[in-house]
Enzyme design. Structure first.
Site, mmCIF file in Angstrom:
data_model
loop_
_atom_site.group_PDB
_atom_site.id
_atom_site.type_symbol
_atom_site.label_atom_id
_atom_site.label_comp_id
_atom_site.label_asym_id
_atom_site.label_seq_id
_atom_site.Cartn_x
_atom_site.Cartn_y
_atom_site.Cartn_z
ATOM 1 N N ASP A 145 0.639 -2.441 -5.974
ATOM 2 C CA ASP A 145 0.919 -3.643 -5.489
ATOM 3 C C ASP A 145 1.098 -4.577 -6.621
ATOM 4 O OD1 ASP A 145 1.147 -5.809 -3.854
ATOM 5 O OD2 ASP A 145 -0.504 -5.419 -2.869
ATOM 6 N N ASP A 146 -0.217 -4.973 -7.226
ATOM 7 C CA ASP A 146 -0.079 -5.883 -8.251
ATOM 8 C C ASP A 146 -1.389 -5.457 -9.294
ATOM 9 O OD1 ASP A 146 1.422 -8.549 -7.482
ATOM 10 O OD2 ASP A 146 0.320 -7.887 -5.618
ATOM 11 N N HIS A 152 5.887 0.101 -4.030
ATOM 12 C CA HIS A 152 5.438 -1.198 -3.687
ATOM 13 C C HIS A 152 4.895 -1.923 -4.933
ATOM 14 C CE1 HIS A 152 2.955 -3.740 -0.575
ATOM 15 N NE2 HIS A 152 3.218 -4.642 -1.704
ATOM 16 N N GLU A 188 -0.945 -6.456 6.689
ATOM 17 C CA GLU A 188 -1.642 -6.584 5.619
ATOM 18 C C GLU A 188 -2.841 -7.411 6.121
ATOM 19 O OE1 GLU A 188 -2.233 -7.609 0.858
ATOM 20 O OE2 GLU A 188 -0.689 -8.480 1.930
ATOM 21 N N HIS A 236 6.555 -7.070 3.942
ATOM 22 C CA HIS A 236 5.061 -6.935 3.947
ATOM 23 C C HIS A 236 4.832 -7.310 5.493
ATOM 24 C CE1 HIS A 236 5.399 -6.824 -0.263
ATOM 25 N NE2 HIS A 236 4.262 -7.124 -0.523
ATOM 26 N N HIS A 262 5.032 -5.471 -7.393
ATOM 27 C CA HIS A 262 5.323 -6.930 -7.578
ATOM 28 C C HIS A 262 5.589 -7.000 -9.248
ATOM 29 C CE1 HIS A 262 5.230 -8.315 -3.533
ATOM 30 N NE2 HIS A 262 4.056 -7.285 -3.283
#
Length: 343
Positions: free
Chosen positions: A284-285, A23, A206, A203, A25
């Site tokens: 994630d980011d 996961h 969340e 997704h 990005h």
């Protein structure tokens, strides 16, 4: 009964364990220093005066606050070499965390919507992925995400634009603002993507409710749930996820920074493990949320009291949940066991 480790032992084990990241990005790995360098190269003006000002903007109160900054940063990506440099920067950082395999999201609509050709995005990202496999031994898969705040017609346009590149795209996903944009909104385009041979993830859960997780399973026919935190609120849904051995790609530091949980001590990861869910840890980011994958392992393990067996299980889960072929999975799972046995 868990036996949590000391800080040094914990960090050493996390660093030693091989792992997959599922996961991630790629646009969310854009460190401010690289962002400003590429902006200068392309003569793009950012709405921030300095690296320090960008970092000061990282005090997010919700997902939308983050997305506003995320899209501003992505605006400097114009040429194929920009996408290559962004992707290569992440891959070298992941390699340092002993990531052996990465399944990476990219958001073509973020770029094609401002006039960057789809081919430019693909060429830059793909060249870095190929280089990482050749030079670092880090394998990868690429997942094209649809932006859920846009309509399904635009997602269909993106899928059509991707047609010449499907030999380099392994799956489709669904990201961006979750609230008010349920998975059912994209049922038809996911059906077409699956018919084209692409795997599906989404997704869900969340910021959205457990029902969004259920819709992703039943209407989008996903093979993995990204995040999925809200699933633990629904016992029947948990039972179904366990029955299917459905992976959840959880992102602890992201959840804290976006106020999905009030603090790391409140994170449900330990409970997810206890419930028998196939949960994985991811970043994630990471440029925006304060840590790459090893940082996420350490932060959540310290906060909720995970022990050695939990950490080994999480590393094992990351490969079991990946799209690697059975032979390569077996090799990497054996490496996890070896790393767990041999300090």
């Amino acid at each position: 009964m868990r036996s949590p480790m000391g800080a040094a032992e914990l960090a050493e084990l996390v660093a030693r364990l091989p792992k997959a990241e599922l996961h991630l990005h790629i646009e969310g790995t854009f460190e401010p220093e690289l962002m400003f360098a590429i902006a200068a190269r392309n003569r793009v003006r950012l709405p921030y005066a300095s690296v320090e000002e960008v970092r000061a903007a990282y005090a997010f109160s919700n997902l939308q606050d983050f997305l506003d900054l995320y899209y501003a940063g992505a605006s400097v990506l114009v040429e194929a070499r920009d996408f290559h440099d962004l992707t290569w920067s992440y891959l070298t950082r992941a390699h340092a965390d002993n990531v052996r395999h990465a399944e990476i999201f990219f958001d073509p609509q973020t770029h094609t919507g401002r006039g960057v050709p789809f081919a430019t995005v693909m060429d830059g990202i793909s060249s870095a992925l190929d280089e990482a496999e050749a030079r670092l031994g880090l394998s990868s898969r690429l997942i094209m995400c649809f932006l859920r705040h846009l309509d399904e017609a635009e997602a269909f346009d993106t899928l059509d634009a991707a047609a010449p590149f499907l030999d380099r795209i392994d799956g489709v996903g669904l990201d961006s603002s979750e609230r008010g944009h349920p998975p059912r909104k994209f049922r038809e385009v996911f059906g077409r993507a699956r018919a084209a041979g692409l795997s599906a993830v989404a997704h869900a859960g969340e910021e959205g409710p457990p029902e969004y997780v259920r819709e992703a399973l039943e209407l989008l026919d996903v093979v993995r749930i990204d995040h999925g935190n809200a699933a633990v609120e629904d016992d029947d849904l948990v039972a179904e996820l366990v029955r299917r051995r459905m992976p959840l790609t959880v992102c602890p530091l992201s959840n804290v920074r976006l106020r999905v949980v009030s603090g790391m001590r409140d994170h449900p990861l330990g409970r997810m493990l206890d419930l028998g869910l196939l949960v994985t840890v991811n970043s994630d980011d990471p440029a925006y949320f304060g840590g790459y994958v090893n940082d996420n392992y350490v932060a959540v393990a310290e906060a909720v009291g995970l022990d050695r067996e939990d950490l080994v299980r999480l590393a094992r889960n990351s490969f079991e949940a990946s799209w690697l072929d059975a032979s390569r999975k077996s090799e990497l799972l054996a490496e996890v066991e070896s790393a767990a046995r041999n300090p």
